[in-house]
Write a protein that holds these residues in place. Structure first.
Motif, PDB file in Angstrom:
ATOM      1  N   ILE A 122       0.881  -1.164   0.000  1.00  0.00           N
ATOM      2  CA  ILE A 122       0.000   0.000   0.000  1.00  0.00           C
ATOM      3  C   ILE A 122       0.921   1.217   0.000  1.00  0.00           C
ATOM      4  CG2 ILE A 122      -1.775   1.270   1.237  1.00  0.00           C
ATOM      5  CD1 ILE A 122      -2.580  -1.395   2.552  1.00  0.00           C
ATOM      6  N   VAL A 123       0.816   2.019  -1.057  1.00  0.00           N
ATOM      7  CA  VAL A 123       1.664   3.214  -1.158  1.00  0.00           C
ATOM      8  C   VAL A 123       0.773   4.443  -1.180  1.00  0.00           C
ATOM      9  CG1 VAL A 123       3.576   2.053  -2.337  1.00  0.00           C
ATOM     10  CG2 VAL A 123       1.760   3.080  -3.684  1.00  0.00           C
ATOM     11  N   GLN A 124       1.335   5.560  -0.707  1.00  0.00           N
ATOM     12  CA  GLN A 124       0.613   6.822  -0.679  1.00  0.00           C
ATOM     13  C   GLN A 124       1.299   7.789  -1.638  1.00  0.00           C
ATOM     14  OE1 GLN A 124       0.555   8.646   3.164  1.00  0.00           O
ATOM     15  NE2 GLN A 124      -1.302   9.813   2.704  1.00  0.00           N
ATOM     16  N   GLY A 125       0.495   8.510  -2.392  1.00  0.00           N
ATOM     17  CA  GLY A 125       1.021   9.473  -3.364  1.00  0.00           C
ATOM     18  C   GLY A 125       1.560  10.717  -2.689  1.00  0.00           C
ATOM     19  N   PRO A 126       2.167  11.609  -3.467  1.00  0.00           N
ATOM     20  CA  PRO A 126       2.778  12.804  -2.888  1.00  0.00           C
ATOM     21  C   PRO A 126       1.761  13.799  -2.340  1.00  0.00           C
ATOM     22  CG  PRO A 126       2.896  12.884  -5.286  1.00  0.00           C
ATOM     23  CD  PRO A 126       2.376  11.533  -4.909  1.00  0.00           C
ATOM     24  N   ASP A 127       0.510  13.725  -2.774  1.00  0.00           N
ATOM     25  CA  ASP A 127      -0.492  14.653  -2.257  1.00  0.00           C
ATOM     26  C   ASP A 127      -0.957  14.273  -0.858  1.00  0.00           C
ATOM     27  OD1 ASP A 127      -1.902  12.390  -2.882  1.00  0.00           O
ATOM     28  OD2 ASP A 127      -3.370  13.373  -4.174  1.00  0.00           O
ATOM     29  N   LYS A 129      -3.315  12.286  -0.047  1.00  0.00           N
ATOM     30  CA  LYS A 129      -4.743  11.986   0.015  1.00  0.00           C
ATOM     31  C   LYS A 129      -5.076  10.604  -0.518  1.00  0.00           C
ATOM     32  CE  LYS A 129      -5.997  16.815  -0.554  1.00  0.00           C
ATOM     33  NZ  LYS A 129      -6.641  17.813  -1.412  1.00  0.00           N
ATOM     34  N   ARG A 130      -4.430  10.216  -1.595  1.00  0.00           N
ATOM     35  CA  ARG A 130      -4.784   8.950  -2.244  1.00  0.00           C
ATOM     36  C   ARG A 130      -3.786   7.868  -1.892  1.00  0.00           C
ATOM     37  NH1 ARG A 130      -7.602   8.860  -7.614  1.00  0.00           N
ATOM     38  NH2 ARG A 130      -7.700   6.800  -6.759  1.00  0.00           N
ATOM     39  N   GLN A 131      -4.295   6.639  -1.733  1.00  0.00           N
ATOM     40  CA  GLN A 131      -3.449   5.483  -1.503  1.00  0.00           C
ATOM     41  C   GLN A 131      -3.719   4.459  -2.588  1.00  0.00           C
ATOM     42  OE1 GLN A 131      -4.130   4.150   2.511  1.00  0.00           O
ATOM     43  NE2 GLN A 131      -3.055   5.908   3.379  1.00  0.00           N
ATOM     44  N   TYR A 132      -2.671   3.746  -2.975  1.00  0.00           N
ATOM     45  CA  TYR A 132      -2.760   2.785  -4.071  1.00  0.00           C
ATOM     46  C   TYR A 132      -2.228   1.440  -3.610  1.00  0.00           C
ATOM     47  CZ  TYR A 132      -2.986   7.165  -6.681  1.00  0.00           C
ATOM     48  OH  TYR A 132      -3.328   8.399  -7.131  1.00  0.00           O
ATOM     49  N   ILE A 133      -2.760   0.376  -4.173  1.00  0.00           N
ATOM     50  CA  ILE A 133      -2.244  -0.971  -3.932  1.00  0.00           C
ATOM     51  C   ILE A 133      -1.431  -1.365  -5.156  1.00  0.00           C
ATOM     52  CG2 ILE A 133      -2.833  -3.390  -3.599  1.00  0.00           C
ATOM     53  CD1 ILE A 133      -5.303  -2.483  -2.082  1.00  0.00           C
ATOM     54  N   VAL A 134      -0.162  -1.736  -4.920  1.00  0.00           N
ATOM     55  CA  VAL A 134       0.710  -2.111  -6.037  1.00  0.00           C
ATOM     56  C   VAL A 134       1.121  -3.572  -5.887  1.00  0.00           C
ATOM     57  CG1 VAL A 134       1.571   0.213  -6.446  1.00  0.00           C
ATOM     58  CG2 VAL A 134       2.769  -1.254  -4.853  1.00  0.00           C
ATOM     59  N   HIS A 135       1.339  -4.197  -7.034  1.00  0.00           N
ATOM     60  CA  HIS A 135       1.766  -5.597  -7.119  1.00  0.00           C
ATOM     61  C   HIS A 135       3.188  -5.629  -7.642  1.00  0.00           C
ATOM     62  CE1 HIS A 135      -2.631  -5.555  -7.483  1.00  0.00           C
ATOM     63  NE2 HIS A 135      -2.628  -6.781  -6.984  1.00  0.00           N
ATOM     64  N   PRO A 136       3.885  -6.751  -7.502  1.00  0.00           N
ATOM     65  CA  PRO A 136       5.191  -6.869  -8.159  1.00  0.00           C
ATOM     66  C   PRO A 136       5.016  -6.703  -9.681  1.00  0.00           C
ATOM     67  CG  PRO A 136       4.928  -8.609  -6.541  1.00  0.00           C
ATOM     68  CD  PRO A 136       3.607  -7.901  -6.642  1.00  0.00           C
ATOM     69  N   ASN A 137       5.973  -6.061 -10.320  1.00  0.00           N
ATOM     70  CA  ASN A 137       6.016  -5.757 -11.761  1.00  0.00           C
ATOM     71  C   ASN A 137       5.075  -4.623 -12.174  1.00  0.00           C
ATOM     72  OD1 ASN A 137       7.983  -7.753 -12.225  1.00  0.00           O
ATOM     73  ND2 ASN A 137       6.393  -9.316 -12.423  1.00  0.00           N
ATOM     74  N   ASP A 138       4.437  -3.922 -11.223  1.00  0.00           N
ATOM     75  CA  ASP A 138       3.672  -2.722 -11.577  1.00  0.00           C
ATOM     76  C   ASP A 138       4.655  -1.602 -11.922  1.00  0.00           C
ATOM     77  OD1 ASP A 138       1.231  -3.876 -11.256  1.00  0.00           O
ATOM     78  OD2 ASP A 138       0.719  -2.827  -9.395  1.00  0.00           O
ATOM     79  N   ARG A 139       4.247  -0.714 -12.831  1.00  0.00           N
ATOM     80  CA  ARG A 139       5.130   0.358 -13.297  1.00  0.00           C
ATOM     81  C   ARG A 139       4.766   1.689 -12.675  1.00  0.00           C
ATOM     82  NH1 ARG A 139       8.906  -0.764 -16.594  1.00  0.00           N
ATOM     83  NH2 ARG A 139       9.210   1.412 -17.114  1.00  0.00           N
ATOM     84  N   PHE A 140       5.805   2.446 -12.300  1.00  0.00           N
ATOM     85  CA  PHE A 140       5.683   3.848 -11.927  1.00  0.00           C
ATOM     86  C   PHE A 140       6.073   4.672 -13.153  1.00  0.00           C
ATOM     87  CE2 PHE A 140       6.486   1.990  -7.668  1.00  0.00           C
ATOM     88  CZ  PHE A 140       5.392   2.505  -6.998  1.00  0.00           C
ATOM     89  N   ALA A 141       6.036   6.004 -13.020  1.00  0.00           N
ATOM     90  CA  ALA A 141       6.404   6.866 -14.141  1.00  0.00           C
ATOM     91  C   ALA A 141       7.878   6.715 -14.496  1.00  0.00           C
ATOM     92  CB  ALA A 141       6.098   8.326 -13.810  1.00  0.00           C
ATOM     93  N   ASP A 142       8.716   6.428 -13.505  1.00  0.00           N
ATOM     94  CA  ASP A 142      10.150   6.344 -13.775  1.00  0.00           C
ATOM     95  C   ASP A 142      10.780   5.041 -13.281  1.00  0.00           C
ATOM     96  OD1 ASP A 142       9.779   6.906 -11.130  1.00  0.00           O
ATOM     97  OD2 ASP A 142      11.379   8.382 -10.980  1.00  0.00           O
ATOM     98  N   GLY A 143       9.990   4.003 -13.099  1.00  0.00           N
ATOM     99  CA  GLY A 143      10.545   2.727 -12.649  1.00  0.00           C
ATOM    100  C   GLY A 143       9.460   1.666 -12.532  1.00  0.00           C
TER     101      GLY A 143
END
Length: 182
Positions: A122-127, A129-143
């Motif tokens: 469970i990761v939280q964005g820079p704002d 306010k929002r939290q996201y659930i990420v899995h292995p091999n999910d992509r970010f903007a720069d990784g």
């Protein structure tokens, strides 16, 4: 012979009168004023009948621009007029929605879940306010998320530095330290 002389005299008078009427065009206003003839500009304009309007002429085809403009031929060299600072794509210009629009350095790891033998983060964005659930091999903007363990998440960051020899770097995001119970 008098008749012949009269014809010559008439021709001479016609020539002089023609010369005097044509004097304003070649002598100018001063020459005609000196000769005692009224200039054409001061004379009353002749009455002209109105002419019908001329048909509109077709516009001339556009000529191609002159070949005076400068064009740079690279021939394997870099363009000296292109800025070296803003060459690559700026990852801060987010266009994607959700996790794909977040930078790996901006997210904060808030929790880890285990679901059917795999870990989810469970990761939280820079704002904040929002939290996201990420899995292995999910992509970010720069990784991308390389692995998720019981207490950390490993992110493979793509380095966009032309002077760097390594093109990828690993970032480990850990959960906050848990205090031991005594």
């Amino acid at each position: 012979m008098t008749r012949h002389l009269a014809i010559r005299l008439a021709v001479a008078l016609v020539g002089i009168s023609v010369a005097l009427t044509a004097a304003p065009s070649w002598a100018g206003p001063q020459g005609s004023a000196a000769a005692g003839v009224k200039p054409a500009a001061q004379a009353a304009p002749p009455a002209m009948a109105p002419q019908p309007p001329a048909p509109a002429a077709k516009p001339a085809p556009a000529t191609p621009p002159a070949q005076d403009s400068y064009g740079y031929r690279a021939e394997g060299r870099r363009d000296p007029f292109v800025s070296l600072l803003n060459r690559g794509v700026d990852p801060r210009q987010r266009k994607a929605e959700g996790v794909a629009g977040l930078l790996a350095g901006d997210v904060v790891l808030r929790g880890i879940l285990q679901n059917r033998g795999t870990y989810l983060a469970i990761v939280q964005g820079p704002d904040g306010k929002r939290q996201y659930i990420v899995h292995p091999n999910d992509r970010f903007a720069d990784g991308m998320v390389k692995a998720i363990t019981a207490d950390s998440m490993l992110i493979l960051l793509e380095v966009n530095d032309p002077l760097s020899l390594t093109k990828q770097r690993e970032i480990r995001k850990t959960l906050r330290a848990v205090e031991e119970v005594k």
